[in-house]
Each structure stands twice: as structure tokens, then as C-alpha cells.
Design an enzyme around this catalytic site. Sequence first.
Site, PDB file in Angstrom:
ATOM      1  N   GLU A   1       0.952  -1.192   0.048  1.00 46.20           N
ATOM      2  CA  GLU A   1      -0.112   0.039  -0.100  1.00 46.20           C
ATOM      3  C   GLU A   1       0.881   1.226  -0.071  1.00 46.20           C
ATOM      4  O   GLU A   1       1.908   1.172   0.480  1.00 46.20           O
ATOM      5  CB  GLU A   1      -0.661   0.105   1.360  1.00 46.20           C
ATOM      6  CG  GLU A   1      -1.816   1.336   1.665  1.00 46.20           C
ATOM      7  CD  GLU A   1      -2.368   1.042   2.907  1.00 46.20           C
ATOM      8  OE1 GLU A   1      -3.634   1.737   2.949  1.00 46.20           O
ATOM      9  OE2 GLU A   1      -1.879   0.507   3.649  1.00 46.20           O
TER      10      GLU A   1
ATOM     11  N   LYS B   1      -9.642   1.266  -1.756  1.00 43.05           N
ATOM     12  CA  LYS B   1      -9.821   0.808  -0.464  1.00 43.05           C
ATOM     13  C   LYS B   1     -11.043   1.251   0.325  1.00 43.05           C
ATOM     14  O   LYS B   1     -11.602   2.653   0.212  1.00 43.05           O
ATOM     15  CB  LYS B   1      -8.703   1.402   0.441  1.00 43.05           C
ATOM     16  CG  LYS B   1      -8.699   1.101   1.879  1.00 43.05           C
ATOM     17  CD  LYS B   1      -7.421   1.646   2.460  1.00 43.05           C
ATOM     18  CE  LYS B   1      -7.457   1.098   3.908  1.00 43.05           C
ATOM     19  NZ  LYS B   1      -6.086   1.764   4.514  1.00 43.05           N
TER      20      LYS B   1
ATOM     21  N   CYS C   1      -4.875  -3.376   3.607  1.00 43.68           N
ATOM     22  CA  CYS C   1      -4.330  -3.027   4.963  1.00 43.68           C
ATOM     23  C   CYS C   1      -5.619  -3.231   5.908  1.00 43.68           C
ATOM     24  O   CYS C   1      -5.730  -4.100   6.376  1.00 43.68           O
ATOM     25  CB  CYS C   1      -3.760  -1.736   5.024  1.00 43.68           C
ATOM     26  SG  CYS C   1      -2.766  -1.281   6.396  1.00 43.68           S
TER      27      CYS C   1
END
Length: 261
Positions: free
Chosen positions: A40, A110, A147
Site C-alpha cells: 500500500e 480501499k 491493509c
Amino acid sequence: MRIALVQFASDIDAAANRHTIAAALADLDGASVDLVVLPEAAMHDFGSADHDLSAAAEPLDGPFVALLAEQARRLDATIVAGMFERTDGLPYNTLVVVNADGELVTTYRKIHLYDSFGYRESERLRPGDIVPATFTVGDTTVGLMTCYDLRFPELARTLMDGRAVPDVLLVPAAWVAGERKLEHWRTLLTARAVENTVFVAAAAQGGDRYTGHSLVVDPWGSIVDEAHDADAVVLADLDPQVVARSREVNPSLANRRMRST
């Protein structure tokens, strides 16, 4: 499928990061990899809480994706990496997938922003729409998470309920270091692997700020290989027969009575 997880600590200098990535990928020459995964925010680090990510963000046809396309063609491999994607307002935290022909085949924005542990990612970035993303490498289906998404098992379950059930879940991350954070990291990655009977491959940022420990977990919950906190490359061969056997012995996906909606 041979996978390479490239762990490094990105900088707020995007040009320097491109140089670092090119050098790291040059070391993969001769490794015969099919899939390369970068962390990321590989394009540009988050920086301090007041750092302007809107100014740093790039379009999908910018220099970062162009570098990935060049490297993907050179390695004859698919590359996945995290960037901040430019919009008219706050940028997205985006994973881009570039295939071996240098084509951008999909993106994942995300969904779950890191408003936790005293930090508010939503003040700097916008969440993506709830659209789970998968792609294929050869005959292998791969699902994408980023994440903090790891803490939401419903996203992994939704990926498993798609038209093509993934054999691998990728988790590029910049997992902030701190008390018990490494234990959370390993535990959550292992849980996603076991409960979904998939390989989970996580490429993390290292260095002083982040946890590092990029790793591959197999569908049985065993760690295949793991880095520490320094720059590293984790190589692993992901055998689809391992996934098939685990689902035969442990048919928890087939035995479910409740499905994600």
C-alpha cells in the site's frame, strides 16, 4: 503460480520511490515470477498527518502506473501496487493491477479507511465504493484487500461469494507499528486464510514506522515465509492443489448456512 512480495519503506518523494521500485524489481530478473505485489502507498508514503495527499496523488495514466507497466512487460508478470489516485476532491487509496502486457486490468479503491488507533485516514482520503475486486493470473483467481480491510472479514467473505472464487487473497499494507500490532497482523492474516481456505499473501511497508513482516499464509494457516522489518523480497510458489485439498478436508465454505449480501 510464483509470487514475489516486495517489502520496502516508501518516501514522500514519488520519483525516489519509482527508483527504489525499479531497483528492487531488477533483482527479480531470472526469478520466473508470475505475480509481483508491492505495498500500500508504494507510490508515495502517507507522510505526516498534515501532509497533502491530494497534491501528491497521480492519475491512473501517470508516471507511477507507467513504471509498473514497463516493469510488468520486462518481467512478463502481473504487478499489483498501492497508490493515491487523483480525483476532483480527496484522492482514493487505490491498488492498481497491471498485467504482463503492461495493461491496467483492474483497480481496487480501499473501502475501509483507517479511522482507528488515534488516526483518521478519512480526513485525507475518500473511501471506495463497495465493489470487491478480483483478477486472474493464468487460471488463478486473486482477490484484493488493502491493509485496514483485513479487520473486516465480511469483505473477504464477499470476495469468496463472487462469480469466481479466489484461490489467493492479496493484502498490500502499510500496517502502522505499535503495541500488539504485529500480533494483530499475523493473527488476522492467518484467520482470513483458514476461514476462507485460501492462500493469503501480504506485502507490507517496513522501516521504523510500519510493522513490515510481509508474509504468505497457506489455506491450512501455516506461514509459508515471512520477512522481518527491513527491505526484503518474499518468494513463494502457490499450488492450487493445496487450496483444493484444504477445501476437500475442511469444506467450511460449502457448509455455510449464512451468506454475505
